[in-house]
Design an enzyme around this catalytic site. Structure first.
Site, PDB file in Angstrom:
ATOM      1  N   ARG A  71       0.767  -1.294  -0.019  1.00 49.01           N
ATOM      2  CA  ARG A  71       0.088  -0.248  -0.140  1.00 49.01           C
ATOM      3  C   ARG A  71       0.942   1.114  -0.052  1.00 49.01           C
ATOM      4  NH1 ARG A  71      -2.581  -3.622   3.538  1.00 49.01           N
ATOM      5  NH2 ARG A  71      -4.800  -4.201   2.398  1.00 49.01           N
ATOM      6  N   LYS A 109       2.789  11.648 -10.759  1.00 48.91           N
ATOM      7  CA  LYS A 109       2.395  11.036 -11.281  1.00 48.91           C
ATOM      8  C   LYS A 109       3.330   9.680 -11.581  1.00 48.91           C
ATOM      9  CE  LYS A 109      -0.273  14.293 -14.484  1.00 48.91           C
ATOM     10  NZ  LYS A 109      -0.990  13.766 -15.569  1.00 48.91           N
ATOM     11  N   GLU A 141      10.207  19.365 -24.596  1.00 54.61           N
ATOM     12  CA  GLU A 141       9.280  19.786 -22.567  1.00 54.61           C
ATOM     13  C   GLU A 141      10.043  20.777 -22.636  1.00 54.61           C
ATOM     14  OE1 GLU A 141       6.187  17.704 -22.774  1.00 54.61           O
ATOM     15  OE2 GLU A 141       6.647  15.748 -23.163  1.00 54.61           O
ATOM     16  N   LYS A 180       7.585  23.490 -13.242  1.00 51.06           N
ATOM     17  CA  LYS A 180       7.054  22.326 -12.890  1.00 51.06           C
ATOM     18  C   LYS A 180       6.601  22.389 -11.699  1.00 51.06           C
ATOM     19  CE  LYS A 180       5.275  17.875 -13.794  1.00 51.06           C
ATOM     20  NZ  LYS A 180       4.883  16.320 -14.451  1.00 51.06           N
ATOM     21  N   GLU A 213      -4.247  17.345 -10.416  1.00 51.79           N
ATOM     22  CA  GLU A 213      -4.351  17.396 -11.576  1.00 51.79           C
ATOM     23  C   GLU A 213      -6.363  17.869 -11.657  1.00 51.79           C
ATOM     24  OE1 GLU A 213      -2.880  15.702 -15.004  1.00 51.79           O
ATOM     25  OE2 GLU A 213      -4.190  16.369 -16.675  1.00 51.79           O
ATOM     26  N   ARG A 258      -2.862  21.814 -13.743  1.00 44.09           N
ATOM     27  CA  ARG A 258      -1.586  21.464 -14.633  1.00 44.09           C
ATOM     28  C   ARG A 258      -1.739  20.972 -15.843  1.00 44.09           C
ATOM     29  NH1 ARG A 258       0.938  16.952 -10.410  1.00 44.09           N
ATOM     30  NH2 ARG A 258       1.848  15.940 -11.205  1.00 44.09           N
ATOM     31  N   ASN A 275       0.397  20.515 -20.687  1.00 43.97           N
ATOM     32  CA  ASN A 275      -0.315  19.268 -21.989  1.00 43.97           C
ATOM     33  C   ASN A 275      -0.501  19.814 -23.618  1.00 43.97           C
ATOM     34  OD1 ASN A 275      -0.450  16.914 -20.880  1.00 43.97           O
ATOM     35  ND2 ASN A 275      -2.071  17.095 -19.765  1.00 43.97           N
ATOM     36  N   HIS A 315       0.390  17.832 -26.576  1.00 44.24           N
ATOM     37  CA  HIS A 315      -0.460  16.682 -26.435  1.00 44.24           C
ATOM     38  C   HIS A 315      -1.502  16.011 -26.710  1.00 44.24           C
ATOM     39  CE1 HIS A 315       3.367  17.393 -23.949  1.00 44.24           C
ATOM     40  NE2 HIS A 315       3.659  15.753 -23.069  1.00 44.24           N
ATOM     41  N   HIS A 351      -0.335  12.897 -28.235  1.00 49.01           N
ATOM     42  CA  HIS A 351      -0.955  11.408 -28.041  1.00 49.01           C
ATOM     43  C   HIS A 351      -1.744  10.515 -29.190  1.00 49.01           C
ATOM     44  CE1 HIS A 351      -0.803  12.404 -23.311  1.00 49.01           C
ATOM     45  NE2 HIS A 351       0.238  11.964 -24.764  1.00 49.01           N
ATOM     46  N   HIS A 392       7.931  10.676 -27.435  1.00 45.11           N
ATOM     47  CA  HIS A 392       6.959  11.437 -27.226  1.00 45.11           C
ATOM     48  C   HIS A 392       7.348  12.920 -27.377  1.00 45.11           C
ATOM     49  CE1 HIS A 392       4.456  12.993 -24.230  1.00 45.11           C
ATOM     50  NE2 HIS A 392       5.067  13.858 -23.953  1.00 45.11           N
TER      51      HIS A 392
HETATM   52  N1  LIG Z   1       4.971  10.974 -14.933  1.00 44.25           N
HETATM   53  C1  LIG Z   1       5.367  11.835 -15.866  1.00 44.25           C
HETATM   54  O1  LIG Z   1       4.356  12.745 -15.698  1.00 44.25           O
HETATM   55  C2  LIG Z   1       5.320  11.889 -16.826  1.00 44.25           C
HETATM   56  C3  LIG Z   1       5.404  12.740 -18.395  1.00 44.25           C
HETATM   57  C4  LIG Z   1       5.776  13.124 -19.538  1.00 44.25           C
HETATM   58  C5  LIG Z   1       6.260  11.499 -19.573  1.00 44.25           C
HETATM   59  N2  LIG Z   1       6.096  10.539 -18.745  1.00 44.25           N
HETATM   60  C6  LIG Z   1       6.115   9.453 -19.342  1.00 44.25           C
HETATM   61  O2  LIG Z   1       8.160   9.073 -19.541  1.00 44.25           O
HETATM   62  C7  LIG Z   1       7.979   8.048 -20.729  1.00 44.25           C
HETATM   63  C8  LIG Z   1       9.057   8.677 -21.997  1.00 44.25           C
HETATM   64  O3  LIG Z   1      10.488   8.688 -21.372  1.00 44.25           O
HETATM   65  P1  LIG Z   1      11.009   8.777 -21.967  1.00 44.25           P
HETATM   66  O4  LIG Z   1      11.379  10.345 -22.534  1.00 44.25           O
HETATM   67  O5  LIG Z   1      12.591   9.090 -21.191  1.00 44.25           O
HETATM   68  O6  LIG Z   1      12.038   7.665 -22.099  1.00 44.25           O
HETATM   69  P2  LIG Z   1      12.812   6.343 -21.444  1.00 44.25           P
HETATM   70  O7  LIG Z   1      12.745   5.981 -20.297  1.00 44.25           O
HETATM   71  O8  LIG Z   1      11.973   4.981 -22.688  1.00 44.25           O
HETATM   72  O9  LIG Z   1      14.076   6.484 -21.949  1.00 44.25           O
HETATM   73  C9  LIG Z   1      14.384   7.016 -24.126  1.00 44.25           C
HETATM   74  C10 LIG Z   1      15.258   6.086 -24.051  1.00 44.25           C
HETATM   75  O10 LIG Z   1      16.953   6.342 -23.709  1.00 44.25           O
HETATM   76  C11 LIG Z   1      17.809   5.364 -23.223  1.00 44.25           C
HETATM   77  N3  LIG Z   1      18.702   6.385 -21.472  1.00 44.25           N
HETATM   78  C12 LIG Z   1      17.870   6.485 -20.711  1.00 44.25           C
HETATM   79  N4  LIG Z   1      18.688   7.244 -20.069  1.00 44.25           N
HETATM   80  C13 LIG Z   1      20.033   7.194 -21.135  1.00 44.25           C
HETATM   81  C14 LIG Z   1      21.221   7.621 -20.905  1.00 44.25           C
HETATM   82  N5  LIG Z   1      21.525   8.168 -19.443  1.00 44.25           N
HETATM   83  N6  LIG Z   1      22.089   7.529 -21.876  1.00 44.25           N
HETATM   84  C15 LIG Z   1      21.415   6.557 -22.510  1.00 44.25           C
HETATM   85  N7  LIG Z   1      20.835   6.279 -22.342  1.00 44.25           N
HETATM   86  C16 LIG Z   1      19.450   6.441 -21.988  1.00 44.25           C
HETATM   87  C17 LIG Z   1      16.242   4.377 -22.649  1.00 44.25           C
HETATM   88  O11 LIG Z   1      16.999   3.561 -21.955  1.00 44.25           O
HETATM   89  C18 LIG Z   1      15.604   4.320 -24.013  1.00 44.25           C
HETATM   90  O12 LIG Z   1      16.087   3.706 -24.493  1.00 44.25           O
HETATM   91  C19 LIG Z   1       6.430   7.459 -21.509  1.00 44.25           C
HETATM   92  O13 LIG Z   1       5.874   6.543 -20.884  1.00 44.25           O
HETATM   93  C20 LIG Z   1       5.669   8.581 -20.851  1.00 44.25           C
HETATM   94  O14 LIG Z   1       4.199   8.377 -20.994  1.00 44.25           O
HETATM   95  C21 LIG Z   1       5.560  10.859 -17.465  1.00 44.25           C
HETATM   96 ZN   LIG Z   2       5.314  15.526 -22.620  1.00 50.22          ZN
END
Ligand SMILES: NC(=O)c1ccc[n+]([C@@H]2O[C@H](COP(=O)([O-])OP(=O)(O)OC[C@H]3O[C@@H](n4cnc5c(N)ncnc54)[C@H](O)[C@@H]3O)[C@@H](O)[C@H]2O)c1
Ligand SMILES: [Zn+2]
Length: 367
Positions: A121, A143, A185, A227, A237, A242, A246, A249, A253, A266
């Site tokens: 939990r 999130k 972003e 942020k 949200e 918040r 987006n 987005h 999406h 993304h």
């Molecule tokens: N929680 C939130 O508020 C929020 C906000 C925006 C996006 N997201 C989520 O985040 C995700 C996208 O995140 P992302 O863009 O970081 O993608 P990701 O986590 O897939 O990372 C991108 C790539 O970079 C590689 N990588 C990571 N760090 C590295 C480093 N230092 N050196 C070499 N390679 C590295 C990873 O292994 C991957 O192949 C999505 O699933 C999205 O939905 C969440």
């Molecule tokens: Zn985003």
């Protein structure tokens, strides 16, 4: 260059530390670790680069480290990977005082956060983001979640971390395409609420593209400050503030889903989506032609896409109507109120949107 610290003022407040070499700094971790066990979740790309460094730092604090290495990619942000994290924790008899540490990009951060939110939990979570996108966006704000076959990020929880540790050195290994997607972003904060930051980005873009440490730290710090301010006003949200995060987005999406996850990154989809949001804002009288061109130019300088794929009007609309922001069948979108200020808008008619999305009048990639 030195350490910078911000606070996210939710209850309880937590720090974001930003600087080089933080993976080696046990003093920043120590105050946030209550139990003896730290489980580090990372993936097959990031673990070989940084897991040993973080493990040594935790071992200096006499912690037992449990590494959990998952496959790399958005396609693994699933229930089965999430179950795997719980399986390892249960097999190791990890108790309530265990801390889960997410070492990786947004995929690792979202999955680990949701695992921490639900294990017994709710246990402590530390975010150690290693992509630009996760450092400026996903690691801050609580999130967490996973994808469902019927939709991205559809299952999840709010679970704030104890601390966010942003080691800017980790960006040296990030592939260029991922880095540029993260810049989309960063630019978003300038567009939605911080025009001085937008101007700063325009002036310092060459240094940012070359990942100069000082400019990069400033960009991460300013993004996180924006942020954190938004999250503090609207932690769950609820108020619509918040939702401004987006911008681009809802269109983005639709591109990600419409093209199949992983074809567009993304940030790339958000860039093209932001141009569509700007076009629509222009048609509704909120942005000038010059404003739209200014945004297009900035994304072009980052080698980010400024034209979306043509999904066909019907498919666009159906993908966009599935978005979480919509209420009772009405399409809600983040548009511009003016340059540097976004607003959540409920569209009273779809006429302008249809024009922006129609193959004849829209700006799409040539087939
Ligand atoms: N929680 C939130 O508020 C929020 C906000 C925006 C996006 N997201 C989520 O985040 C995700 C996208 O995140 P992302 O863009 O970081 O993608 P990701 O986590 O897939 O990372 C991108 C790539 O970079 C590689 N990588 C990571 N760090 C590295 C480093 N230092 N050196 C070499 N390679 C590295 C990873 O292994 C991957 O192949 C999505 O699933 C999205 O939905 C969440
Ligand atoms: Zn985003």
């Amino acid at each position: 260059m030195s350490l910078n610290t911000l606070h996210v003022n939710v209850t309880p407040a937590y720090p974001i530390h930003i600087g080089p070499g933080l993976l080696r700094d046990e003093s920043l971790l120590a105050p946030h670790l209550t139990g003896q066990v730290c489980a580090i979740v990372s993936n097959t790309t990031v673990a070989p680069l940084y897991l040993d460094t973080l493990r040594s730092t935790l071992e200096k604090l006499e912690k037992r480290v449990l590494p959990i290495v998952i496959p790399d990619g958005e396609s693994f942000k699933t229930r089965s990977t999430f179950d795997h994290i719980h399986d390892v924790l249960l097999e190791a008899r990890a108790d309530r005082k265990t801390t889960l540490i997410a070492l990786g990009g947004g995929v690792v951060g979202d999955l680990t956060g949701y695992a921490a939110a639900t294990y017994l939990r709710g246990i402590s979570l530390i975010q150690v983001p290693t992509t630009l996108l996760s450092q400026v966006d996903s690691s801050v704000g609580g999130k967490t979640g996973i994808n469902h076959p019927l939709g991205k990020n559809m299952i999840g929880a709010f679970h704030q971390p104890q601390v966010v540790l942003i080691d800017t050195d980790t960006l040296s290994t990030l592939p260029s395409r991922e880095y540029l997607a993260g810049l989309a972003e960063v630019i978003k904060y300038g567009l939605i609420r911080d025009i001085p930051f937008l101007e700063w980005i325009e002036t310092h873009l060459e240094e940012l593209l070359q990942r100069h440490p000082d400019e990069l730290s400033h960009a991460i710090l300013t993004s996180c400050r924006n942020k954190a301010e938004i999250v503090a006003v609207d932690p769950l949200e609820k108020s619509g503030v918040r939702a401004l995060l987006n911008l681009g987005h809802t269109f983005g999406h639709a591109i990600e889903t419409g093209m199949g996850y992983g074809v567009w990154l993304h940030g790339e989809a958000v860039a093209a989506g932001t141009i569509l949001a700007a076009e629509l804002s222009h048609r509704l009288g909120y942005l000038s032609n010059h404003d739209v061109d200014r945004i297009v130019t900035l994304f072009q300088r980052c080698s980010l896409p400024t034209r979306a794929p043509d999904l066909g009007l019907e498919r666009w609309l159906s993908l966009m109507m599935g978005d979480k922001k919509n209420e009772s069948g009405k399409l809600r979108l983040v548009l511009f109120e003016h340059m540097g200020q976004a607003k959540l808008t409920e569209l009273s008619s779809q006429a302008s949107l249809s024009r922006v999305l129609s193959p004849q009048t829209g700006r799409f990639i040539d087939a």
